[in-house]
Design an enzyme around this catalytic site. Structure first.
Site, PDB file in Angstrom:
ATOM      1  N   ARG A  73       0.817  -1.221   0.000  1.00 34.95           N
ATOM      2  CA  ARG A  73       0.000   0.000   0.000  1.00 34.95           C
ATOM      3  C   ARG A  73       0.846   1.265   0.000  1.00 34.95           C
ATOM      4  O   ARG A  73       0.528   2.267   0.636  1.00 34.95           O
ATOM      5  CB  ARG A  73      -0.966   0.004   1.197  1.00 34.95           C
ATOM      6  CG  ARG A  73      -1.912  -1.188   1.218  1.00 34.95           C
ATOM      7  CD  ARG A  73      -2.808  -1.230  -0.030  1.00 34.95           C
ATOM      8  NE  ARG A  73      -3.670  -2.404  -0.006  1.00 34.95           N
ATOM      9  CZ  ARG A  73      -3.420  -3.551  -0.625  1.00 34.95           C
ATOM     10  NH1 ARG A  73      -2.312  -3.692  -1.342  1.00 34.95           N
ATOM     11  NH2 ARG A  73      -4.267  -4.559  -0.581  1.00 34.95           N
TER      12      ARG A  73
ATOM     13  N   SER B 269     -11.203  -1.653   2.338  1.00 40.18           N
ATOM     14  CA  SER B 269     -10.581  -1.992   3.618  1.00 40.18           C
ATOM     15  C   SER B 269     -10.165  -0.709   4.327  1.00 40.18           C
ATOM     16  O   SER B 269      -9.420   0.097   3.768  1.00 40.18           O
ATOM     17  CB  SER B 269      -9.348  -2.878   3.414  1.00 40.18           C
ATOM     18  OG  SER B 269      -9.713  -4.109   2.851  1.00 40.18           O
TER      19      SER B 269
ATOM     20  N   GLU C 149      -5.826   2.526   5.948  1.00 44.14           N
ATOM     21  CA  GLU C 149      -5.474   2.331   4.539  1.00 44.14           C
ATOM     22  C   GLU C 149      -6.042   3.474   3.719  1.00 44.14           C
ATOM     23  O   GLU C 149      -5.484   3.858   2.693  1.00 44.14           O
ATOM     24  CB  GLU C 149      -6.023   0.993   4.041  1.00 44.14           C
ATOM     25  CG  GLU C 149      -5.608   0.644   2.628  1.00 44.14           C
ATOM     26  CD  GLU C 149      -5.847  -0.820   2.285  1.00 44.14           C
ATOM     27  OE1 GLU C 149      -6.485  -1.085   1.255  1.00 44.14           O
ATOM     28  OE2 GLU C 149      -5.372  -1.691   3.037  1.00 44.14           O
TER      29      GLU C 149
END
Length: 295
Positions: free
Chosen positions: A170, A220, A290
């Site tokens: 990420r 998420s 995230e």
């Protein structure tokens, strides 16, 4: 004339759409967020470069918006310019295995294009793919990306290859760089169209079964902590179904904070902080978001 008025006038002179006070609720997957001070929709990378250069010169903050699927925009909105890349979604085949997509194209569109050309190998997620090295079910963008194209704050164009993008979980070199991604090229694997279609349908059905796709969310909410799964930790702490206003920890998958209806960005942020505090207190694990918090 202030600098926002000057930017609006300049954008219109380029025949670029420019609107004041556009609600970000209509452009984010959470369906929350206040107004953009000035919302710009450039037609191509050339317009984007000119607008970015103007903003740099006039010291106007810039936020680049794609599909809005991994952001939480404040109820107060966004000061400065929002540059929306949604009109830049062209996808082309540059050789038999290589696909070039403009930054506004979603991964869903890219997957459809790949299927039409009997190519496989893409992760089954949408939006912000290069910026955050998107991925799902064991495949990440770093596995298929050849290079990406960008516009720098001074309006010049450039390109980063896979290694220079520094892709990790990420994360990419684009974070906090000020560079605006305009396109990316991926190298895929030729395959049997029927098998590719079945794989895509399998990924879609798994997402539908396990994720709360029936409610607005940003995907998420938390990154995967080393050695743990965020959803499992949240559930272990008894937080499944907990809500603040219209925001709720999904009863279907605890790793998702959802908008059950009428949630504000403040509701969502308060719930995120509550989850982080409870998980830290009960397990000692720090959950990092995230999603990107904007404004």
């Amino acid at each position: 004339m202030n600098n926002i008025e000057a930017l609006e006038k300049y954008a219109l002179s380029l025949e670029c759409s420019a609107e004041r006070g556009v609600s970000m609720k209509n452009y984010t997957s959470f369906k929350v967020g206040g107004p953009a001070e000035l919302f710009l929709s450039p037609e191509d990378a050339g317009q984007t470069a000119r607008l970015v250069r103007f903003c740099e010169k006039e010291d106007i903050p810039v936020f680049v918006l794609g599909k809005g699927s991994n952001v939480l925009v404040s109820d107060k909105g966004i000061k400065g310019a929002v540059i929306f890349t949604g009109k830049q979604c062209g996808i082309t085949l540059t050789d038999e295995n290589t696909v070039r997509a403009q930054s506004g194209a979603s991964l869903a569109q890219l997957c459809s294009f790949a299927l039409e050309n009997s190519l496989s190998g893409l992760p089954g997620t949408v939006g912000g793919a290069v910026f955050m090295n998107a991925g799902a079910y064991g495949v990440e963008m770093k596995d298929v990306l050849i290079n990406s194209e960008y516009v720098s704050p001074d309006g010049t164009s450039g390109e980063l290859d896979n290694e220079a993008m520094q892709l990790s979980y990420r994360h990419s070199a684009y974070e906090d760089s000020g560079l605006v991604i305009t396109a990316a090229s991926v190298r895929l694997t030729p395959g049997d169209p029927e098998q590719i279609k079945n794989t895509m349908h399998d990924i879609i059905s798994r997402r539908r079964d396990k994720q709360p796709l029936e409610y607005p969310s940003a995907g998420s909410t938390f990154k995967r902590p080393e050695g743990h799964f965020a959803g499992a930790l949240i559930e272990q702490c008894g937080l499944k179904g907990v809500s603040v206003g219209g925001a709720q920890v999904s009863e279907k998958h605890a790793g998702f904070v959802i908008n059950r209806g009428g949630a504000t960005a403040s509701d969502i942020l308060s719930l995120i902080k509550h989850v982080q505090a409870r998980v830290k207190a009960q397990t000692g694990v720090t959950l990092e978001t995230e999603i990107r918090l904007i404004g």
